[in-house]
Design a protein around this motif. Sequence first.
Motif, PDB file in Angstrom:
ATOM      1  N   GLU A   1       9.714  10.269  15.362  1.00  0.00           N
ATOM      2  CA  GLU A   1       8.627   9.229  15.707  1.00  0.00           C
ATOM      3  C   GLU A   1       7.344   9.597  15.276  1.00  0.00           C
ATOM      4  O   GLU A   1       6.565   8.749  14.958  1.00  0.00           O
ATOM      5  N   ARG A   2       6.892  10.925  15.362  1.00  0.00           N
ATOM      6  CA  ARG A   2       5.714  11.273  14.720  1.00  0.00           C
ATOM      7  C   ARG A   2       5.281  10.858  13.241  1.00  0.00           C
ATOM      8  O   ARG A   2       4.279  10.715  12.735  1.00  0.00           O
ATOM      9  N   VAL A   3       6.667  10.559  12.420  1.00  0.00           N
ATOM     10  CA  VAL A   3       6.239  10.661  11.198  1.00  0.00           C
ATOM     11  C   VAL A   3       6.662   8.880  10.860  1.00  0.00           C
ATOM     12  O   VAL A   3       5.857   8.334  10.080  1.00  0.00           O
ATOM     13  N   VAL A   4       7.407   8.166  11.637  1.00  0.00           N
ATOM     14  CA  VAL A   4       7.615   6.674  11.555  1.00  0.00           C
ATOM     15  C   VAL A   4       6.466   6.079  11.444  1.00  0.00           C
ATOM     16  O   VAL A   4       6.235   5.111  10.945  1.00  0.00           O
TER      17      VAL A   4
ATOM     18  N   GLY B   1       0.938   3.049   7.080  1.00  0.00           N
ATOM     19  CA  GLY B   1       0.580   3.049   5.576  1.00  0.00           C
ATOM     20  C   GLY B   1       1.329   2.057   4.902  1.00  0.00           C
ATOM     21  O   GLY B   1       0.656   1.476   3.942  1.00  0.00           O
ATOM     22  N   LEU B   2       2.713   1.620   5.522  1.00  0.00           N
ATOM     23  CA  LEU B   2       3.353   0.562   4.587  1.00  0.00           C
ATOM     24  C   LEU B   2       2.781  -0.715   4.947  1.00  0.00           C
ATOM     25  O   LEU B   2       2.636  -1.504   3.812  1.00  0.00           O
ATOM     26  N   VAL B   3       2.148  -1.024   6.054  1.00  0.00           N
ATOM     27  CA  VAL B   3       1.498  -2.239   6.175  1.00  0.00           C
ATOM     28  C   VAL B   3       0.079  -2.358   5.636  1.00  0.00           C
ATOM     29  O   VAL B   3      -0.056  -3.324   4.763  1.00  0.00           O
ATOM     30  N   VAL B   4      -0.589  -1.220   5.248  1.00  0.00           N
ATOM     31  CA  VAL B   4      -1.884  -1.148   4.436  1.00  0.00           C
ATOM     32  C   VAL B   4      -1.564  -1.316   3.112  1.00  0.00           C
ATOM     33  O   VAL B   4      -2.139  -2.151   2.370  1.00  0.00           O
ATOM     34  N   LEU B   5      -0.662  -0.734   2.674  1.00  0.00           N
ATOM     35  CA  LEU B   5      -0.089  -0.650   1.208  1.00  0.00           C
ATOM     36  C   LEU B   5       0.548  -2.383   0.912  1.00  0.00           C
ATOM     37  O   LEU B   5      -0.109  -2.748  -0.218  1.00  0.00           O
ATOM     38  N   PHE B   6       1.094  -2.832   1.805  1.00  0.00           N
ATOM     39  CA  PHE B   6       1.602  -4.262   1.478  1.00  0.00           C
ATOM     40  C   PHE B   6       0.261  -5.301   1.536  1.00  0.00           C
ATOM     41  O   PHE B   6       0.363  -5.771   0.671  1.00  0.00           O
ATOM     42  N   GLY B   7      -0.531  -4.947   2.250  1.00  0.00           N
ATOM     43  CA  GLY B   7      -1.744  -5.955   2.270  1.00  0.00           C
ATOM     44  C   GLY B   7      -2.444  -5.598   1.234  1.00  0.00           C
ATOM     45  O   GLY B   7      -2.910  -6.630   0.470  1.00  0.00           O
ATOM     46  N   VAL B   8      -2.824  -4.407   0.564  1.00  0.00           N
ATOM     47  CA  VAL B   8      -3.448  -4.282  -0.714  1.00  0.00           C
ATOM     48  C   VAL B   8      -2.594  -4.685  -1.921  1.00  0.00           C
ATOM     49  O   VAL B   8      -3.262  -5.163  -2.780  1.00  0.00           O
ATOM     50  N   LEU B   9      -1.323  -4.498  -2.012  1.00  0.00           N
ATOM     51  CA  LEU B   9      -0.633  -4.994  -2.964  1.00  0.00           C
ATOM     52  C   LEU B   9      -0.803  -6.572  -2.907  1.00  0.00           C
ATOM     53  O   LEU B   9      -0.728  -7.307  -4.052  1.00  0.00           O
ATOM     54  N   VAL B  10      -0.655  -7.477  -1.871  1.00  0.00           N
ATOM     55  CA  VAL B  10      -0.708  -8.801  -1.768  1.00  0.00           C
ATOM     56  C   VAL B  10      -2.089  -9.214  -2.276  1.00  0.00           C
ATOM     57  O   VAL B  10      -2.275 -10.014  -3.059  1.00  0.00           O
ATOM     58  N   VAL B  11      -3.339  -8.571  -1.911  1.00  0.00           N
ATOM     59  CA  VAL B  11      -4.795  -8.779  -2.699  1.00  0.00           C
ATOM     60  C   VAL B  11      -4.626  -8.692  -4.113  1.00  0.00           C
ATOM     61  O   VAL B  11      -5.309  -9.420  -4.689  1.00  0.00           O
TER      62      VAL B  11
ATOM     63  N   LEU C   1      13.251   2.466   7.926  1.00  0.00           N
ATOM     64  CA  LEU C   1      12.555   3.084   9.148  1.00  0.00           C
ATOM     65  C   LEU C   1      12.997   2.560  10.639  1.00  0.00           C
ATOM     66  O   LEU C   1      13.166   3.469  11.297  1.00  0.00           O
ATOM     67  N   SER C   2      13.085   1.306  10.647  1.00  0.00           N
ATOM     68  CA  SER C   2      13.469   0.724  11.742  1.00  0.00           C
ATOM     69  C   SER C   2      15.064   1.278  12.054  1.00  0.00           C
ATOM     70  O   SER C   2      15.341   1.614  13.305  1.00  0.00           O
TER      71      SER C   2
END
Length: 159
Positions: free
Chosen positions: A5-8, A14-24, A73-74
């Motif tokens: 959980e400390r890693v997930v 990070g995945l949410v931020v990365l996905f947002g940057v990729l969409v931009v 991850l889920s």
Amino acid sequence: MLREERVVVPLRVGLVVLFGVLVVFQTLSFPGQFAHMAQESPEAAAWRWPLTALAVYWLLCVEVVVVATWVLLSRVRADRIFTVASLVWVDVIIGAIGAAWVVLAGVLVAVGLGADDPGLPVLLFALTVGVAVVGLLMVVMRALLRKATTLRSDMDAVI
């Protein structure tokens, strides 16, 4: 709190931020950059749409990997990672990497055949090798997950 959980949680952020940057990048940055390039260099204007399509395609491949990683991850969080269903998501990652690699290899060949300067072909070659290594690493990780899944099901049958 469990070690996973400390890693997930930070990985999900990070995945949410990365996905947002990729969409931009996919919707604003690269199309705008290539439109600007076509406007500033009319002799390169013919490359605007092919380069935009390539950028969008490769970013889409990375977005598929991000989504599949989120799902895995889920499954880790729910302690269901060692199942056959997880292998499907690893296959999705391998497929996205393979699809990106095939197009990248094609671009390498096309650019390499017509290049005057070795700089871009060498860069594309290094990128092609790097993507191939990541893809092969995922194949090995899939084999390890499959073996662990088999061992887990065998242990569950014994218990």
